[in-house]
Design an enzyme around this catalytic site. Sequence first.
Site, mmCIF file in Angstrom:
data_model
loop_
_atom_site.group_PDB
_atom_site.id
_atom_site.type_symbol
_atom_site.label_atom_id
_atom_site.label_comp_id
_atom_site.label_asym_id
_atom_site.label_seq_id
_atom_site.Cartn_x
_atom_site.Cartn_y
_atom_site.Cartn_z
ATOM 1 N N HIS A 19 69.999 26.471 131.039
ATOM 2 C CA HIS A 19 68.811 25.729 130.613
ATOM 3 C C HIS A 19 67.698 26.007 131.612
ATOM 4 O O HIS A 19 67.774 25.552 132.752
ATOM 5 C CB HIS A 19 69.094 24.224 130.595
ATOM 6 C CG HIS A 19 70.216 23.829 129.686
ATOM 7 N ND1 HIS A 19 70.015 23.374 128.407
ATOM 8 C CD2 HIS A 19 71.567 23.822 129.872
ATOM 9 C CE1 HIS A 19 71.180 23.102 127.847
ATOM 10 N NE2 HIS A 19 72.144 23.371 128.712
ATOM 11 N N ARG A 21 64.643 25.111 130.784
ATOM 12 C CA ARG A 21 63.669 24.040 130.467
ATOM 13 C C ARG A 21 62.280 24.593 130.130
ATOM 14 O O ARG A 21 62.054 25.107 129.082
ATOM 15 C CB ARG A 21 63.570 23.037 131.634
ATOM 16 C CG ARG A 21 64.909 22.580 132.200
ATOM 17 C CD ARG A 21 65.642 21.668 131.274
ATOM 18 N NE ARG A 21 66.798 21.051 131.912
ATOM 19 C CZ ARG A 21 67.853 20.616 131.240
ATOM 20 N NH1 ARG A 21 67.920 20.722 129.947
ATOM 21 N NH2 ARG A 21 68.866 20.068 131.870
ATOM 22 N N ASN A 51 67.132 23.385 123.963
ATOM 23 C CA ASN A 51 66.801 21.947 124.012
ATOM 24 C C ASN A 51 65.701 21.655 125.016
ATOM 25 O O ASN A 51 65.808 20.795 125.873
ATOM 26 C CB ASN A 51 68.048 21.094 124.274
ATOM 27 C CG ASN A 51 68.674 21.355 125.626
ATOM 28 O OD1 ASN A 51 68.532 22.445 126.184
ATOM 29 N ND2 ASN A 51 69.357 20.365 126.170
ATOM 30 N N HIS A 135 78.745 22.819 120.592
ATOM 31 C CA HIS A 135 79.096 21.884 121.669
ATOM 32 C C HIS A 135 80.175 20.994 121.084
ATOM 33 O O HIS A 135 79.879 20.181 120.210
ATOM 34 C CB HIS A 135 77.898 21.023 122.037
ATOM 35 C CG HIS A 135 76.923 21.738 122.890
ATOM 36 N ND1 HIS A 135 76.452 22.979 122.589
ATOM 37 C CD2 HIS A 135 76.348 21.387 124.060
ATOM 38 C CE1 HIS A 135 75.614 23.362 123.539
ATOM 39 N NE2 HIS A 135 75.536 22.420 124.439
ATOM 40 N N ASP A 258 76.531 26.593 132.410
ATOM 41 C CA ASP A 258 75.801 25.464 131.802
ATOM 42 C C ASP A 258 74.796 24.906 132.820
ATOM 43 O O ASP A 258 74.698 23.689 133.002
ATOM 44 C CB ASP A 258 76.765 24.377 131.311
ATOM 45 C CG ASP A 258 76.042 23.282 130.519
ATOM 46 O OD1 ASP A 258 74.848 23.449 130.209
ATOM 47 O OD2 ASP A 258 76.671 22.251 130.218
ATOM 48 N N PRO A 276 72.740 13.878 131.876
ATOM 49 C CA PRO A 276 73.905 14.684 132.246
ATOM 50 C C PRO A 276 73.499 16.109 132.610
ATOM 51 O O PRO A 276 72.548 16.640 132.042
ATOM 52 C CB PRO A 276 74.740 14.689 130.964
ATOM 53 C CG PRO A 276 73.726 14.555 129.871
ATOM 54 C CD PRO A 276 72.599 13.729 130.416
ATOM 55 N N GLY A 277 74.192 16.699 133.539
ATOM 56 C CA GLY A 277 73.927 18.114 133.851
ATOM 57 C C GLY A 277 74.252 18.452 135.292
ATOM 58 O O GLY A 277 74.001 17.663 136.200
HETATM 59 O O1 DOR Z 1 75.467 18.166 130.873
HETATM 60 C C1 DOR Z 1 74.810 18.755 130.048
HETATM 61 N N1 DOR Z 1 73.478 18.866 130.162
HETATM 62 N N2 DOR Z 1 75.417 19.313 128.988
HETATM 63 C C2 DOR Z 1 74.726 19.850 127.973
HETATM 64 O O2 DOR Z 1 75.335 20.348 127.063
HETATM 65 C C3 DOR Z 1 73.246 19.788 127.959
HETATM 66 C C4 DOR Z 1 72.735 19.737 129.328
HETATM 67 C C5 DOR Z 1 71.265 19.452 129.467
HETATM 68 O O3 DOR Z 1 70.470 19.983 128.705
HETATM 69 O O4 DOR Z 1 70.890 18.757 130.425
#
Ligand code: DOR
Length: 393
Positions: A19, A21, A51, A135, A258, A276-277
């Site tokens: 990501h 962003r 996303n 997912h 990820d 989350p991430g």
């Molecule tokens: O932990 C996650 N964060 N899992 C995902 O699939 C999306 C991601 C996010 O975009 O922050």
Amino acid sequence: LELPNQYLVLPGLVDVHVHFRDFDLSYKEDAISGTQAALAGGYTAVGEMPNTRPPIKTVELLRRKIEEFGKKTNLHIRHYFGAPQDPSLLKDALNNGAYAVGEVFPEEVLEYGGDQYLESLFREAARVGIPVIMHCEDPIIINQYSGPRGFEYHNAIRGPRAELACVHNVIRLVYRYGTKVHITHITLPQSISMIRLSGLDITFDVTPHHMLLSQEECLARAEKPAYCKVNPPLRDETTRRELLAMFVRGEVPIVASDHAPHADWEKDKPYDEAPPGIVGLETTAPLLLTLWRRGFVDLGTVMRAIQERPAKFLGLNVGIKQGSCADLTIINTKARHRIEPEKFRSKAKYSPFKGFEVDVAVVATILHGKLAYISEGHIDDATRKLLESSLPH
Ligand code: DOR
């Protein structure tokens, strides 16, 4: 180029799930900082998730993103398209540069009509010939959960049974429609067994954090609980060990980071409110190559998972090529140090792997034949000078 023998030249690494962003979320990461993080981690190619805000769900936005990213980075990038409410958009998306449908989130599936939506998405993707990146967390369970929030909530809605139910459903859909599907961040050995037993051509990846950290261990070590919050959630120790054992045996085809950066102030929030991430571009190669250095896994197994198969999945000829356009990663295999997130090139300077001891450092990355990254430490002066003087940059 002759380097001292603790240095190893590898084909450029490839990550199918990151990501970067940008747009309204560029305070978390953007195409430039994401690229720097990739290069510092030895990656020369990535699959980039849609996303963003706004999410890449129209052809106009897809074109804008490809154009904007083209101005900011020359990393090899495959752009994924967001799951559109109307699957008939897929053909146009494919014709305008979308490599796959990425980020089919459970929440979206629910919003767009649940199982019926998935049926139409898989049917249309198969007809058009665009891969789907799933997912695997079952949306139905979100509706059924009414317990307390916090860890329990997070684990319940995206727990093992959610993953198993989704993998089962994906197998059914692929069997029915023949869609090309990749399931991202699988966390359970049982999911891998199901996919294998199905005999279908479903590819998948596993993250380093699900193989190396259990929820319990992470929470015990991390500075902030939210550093351990990720989708899918980290699992228990037995599951983690079995997953890692499968990787060591070569049963995990692809490892993807990820890489999911968030701002530090967002991770300061309590667990149940934090996004989350986990960021992974700058830790994946040192962590996995340390497993090799310590004799737990073959170098070939690691490289197939972070280079060969992801490159094949993305349809990219990344690596050693003729002439000046090579994409390479140079590592120092005798560079024992501890992971220091403060030094990340990513805007997200935190990690649950902070303080982990690794034996390997990425010291230089060559992109399109040019020296695109050279590290500040873990490289002796003579080698640094040699690389700087003999490679264009
Ligand atoms: O932990 C996650 N964060 N899992 C995902 O699939 C999306 C991601 C996010 O975009 O922050």
